[in-house]
Motif scaffolding. Structure first.
Motif, PDB file in Angstrom:
ATOM      1  N   CYS A  53       0.933  -1.141  -0.191  1.00  0.00           N
ATOM      2  CA  CYS A  53      -0.071  -0.043   0.162  1.00  0.00           C
ATOM      3  C   CYS A  53       0.846   1.711   0.104  1.00  0.00           C
ATOM      4  O   CYS A  53       1.580   1.589   0.432  1.00  0.00           O
ATOM      5  CB  CYS A  53      -0.832  -0.459   1.175  1.00  0.00           C
ATOM      6  SG  CYS A  53      -2.349   1.662   1.509  1.00  0.00           S
ATOM      7  N   THR A  54      -0.051   1.865  -0.989  1.00  0.00           N
ATOM      8  CA  THR A  54       1.218   3.297  -1.348  1.00  0.00           C
ATOM      9  C   THR A  54       0.385   4.552  -0.872  1.00  0.00           C
ATOM     10  O   THR A  54       1.195   5.258  -0.299  1.00  0.00           O
ATOM     11  CB  THR A  54       2.160   3.387  -2.516  1.00  0.00           C
ATOM     12  OG1 THR A  54       1.050   3.026  -3.070  1.00  0.00           O
ATOM     13  CG2 THR A  54       2.696   2.640  -2.829  1.00  0.00           C
ATOM     14  N   LYS A  55      -0.650   4.419  -0.526  1.00  0.00           N
ATOM     15  CA  LYS A  55      -1.469   5.776   0.085  1.00  0.00           C
ATOM     16  C   LYS A  55      -2.438   5.085   0.934  1.00  0.00           C
ATOM     17  O   LYS A  55      -3.292   4.143  -0.239  1.00  0.00           O
ATOM     18  CB  LYS A  55      -1.197   7.114  -1.140  1.00  0.00           C
ATOM     19  CG  LYS A  55      -2.381   7.540  -0.844  1.00  0.00           C
ATOM     20  CD  LYS A  55      -2.107   9.263  -2.196  1.00  0.00           C
ATOM     21  CE  LYS A  55      -3.307  10.759  -2.116  1.00  0.00           C
ATOM     22  NZ  LYS A  55      -3.167  11.380  -2.821  1.00  0.00           N
ATOM     23  N   SER A  71      -0.598   3.191   4.033  1.00  0.00           N
ATOM     24  CA  SER A  71       0.168   3.149   3.711  1.00  0.00           C
ATOM     25  C   SER A  71       1.708   3.298   4.033  1.00  0.00           C
ATOM     26  O   SER A  71       1.733   3.115   5.634  1.00  0.00           O
ATOM     27  CB  SER A  71      -0.054   5.630   3.666  1.00  0.00           C
ATOM     28  OG  SER A  71       1.425   5.574   3.085  1.00  0.00           O
TER      29      SER A  71
END
Length: 295
Positions: A53-55, A71
């Protein structure tokens, strides 16, 4: 007939909404997904799925674990495990890495080491937060795998395999650190909740009431309900029903079993009892639900 496990190609087409021509027959793929991703209900995969998950965040179910990934967090879904994804708030962004066990086992690492790297302990939620430096490094590796596979550069599979191995090593390292730093003296209520969930995951097709599970734990129904509610925020009965529904949806969507056979498999006294249970939670009958999947 048992439920078939989804292959990478089927998962790409059905859940990542790519056209058949866009989904190549491959043992390793990387995709960037966002809030437009549709919820994934009760599937079993025939491959490993790594989610970075990046955001934002979303909710996952892996086996008998329910948790949120947000994130800078990493999660690995092992093959043959009930898996679902839901609740994508605005701003969600992540990478999905899909690979088959044979893909990484073709490398230079010894098979016994490879088996250890691929083993995901089912006793713990497969979710770990990453330090900023580790997170940036793993994002880079996801991007490089994606780039290698898209451009089909010379030795792209070999290079991608090395990056996947590095991600697995990093995941195992983070697991070890988290376990070493965890509180060994887990409180009693957590222990009861944990044992309850394990029993539900193993016996949901046999037992449908909190009392039956409380008896297995040699505890009162009231105490078990209190522990589960305090530790998870939902009732013990809801957890039992959610696990039954997860399996019911899986069978209705991916097996060729009749409604009666599914009812028998899930341990209901009659087809009508199963239908009442399913409709009471889902709002539609199992027949209607099954027909929707076929259309």
């Amino acid at each position: 007939m048992t439920v078939q496990f989804l292959e990478i190609e089927d998962f790409i087409k059905k859940h990542l909404c790519l056209q058949p021509g866009d989904a190549e027959d491959t043992s390793c793929s990387v995709f960037r997904v966002n809030e437009c991703l549709k919820p994934i209900d009760a599937v079993k995969l025939n491959f490993h799925l790594v989610i970075l998950c990046t955001k934002g965040k979303c909710d996952l179910t892996v086996g008998h674990h329910d948790f949120s990934i947000q994130s800078s967090a990493l999660s690995i879904v092992p093959p043959h495990t009930v898996f679902s994804v839901k609740h994508f708030p605005k701003g969600f962004d992540a990478y999905f890495l899909l690979f088959k066990s044979d893909f990484v086992k073709k490398g230079v690492v010894k098979s016994e080491i490879m088996e250890e790297l691929l083993f995901i302990n089912p006793d713990y939620p497969p979710i770990f937060d990453l330090e900023e430096s580790n997170f940036n490094d793993i994002v880079y590796k996801f991007k490089k795998i994606k780039e290698e596979l898209e451009h089909q550069s010379p030795f792209c599979l070999e290079v991608s395999r090395l990056y996947v191995l590095q991600i697995l090593y990093e995941y195992n390292r983070v697991c070890e650190i988290c376990l070493l730093n965890s509180d060994k003296l887990i409180n009693r209520q957590y222990q009861v909740m944990y044992e309850f969930r394990k029993l539900v995951d193993k016996n949901f097709h046999r037992y449908k009431t909190v009392k039956e599970y409380a008896d297995l734990l040699f505890l009162s129904s009231k105490y078990v309900s209190e522990c589960v509610k305090n530790q998870t925020g939902v009732s013990a009965l809801t957890l039992i029903q959610n696990r039954i529904m997860l399996e019911a949806e899986l069978l209705l969507k991916y097996s060729q079993l009749s409604i009666k056979s599914i009812s028998d498999t899930l341990g209901f006294a009659s087809t009508s009892a199963f239908s009442r249970f399913f409709k009471g939670i889902k709002g539609i009958s199992p027949v209607h639900y099954q027909n929707k999947q076929e259309n």
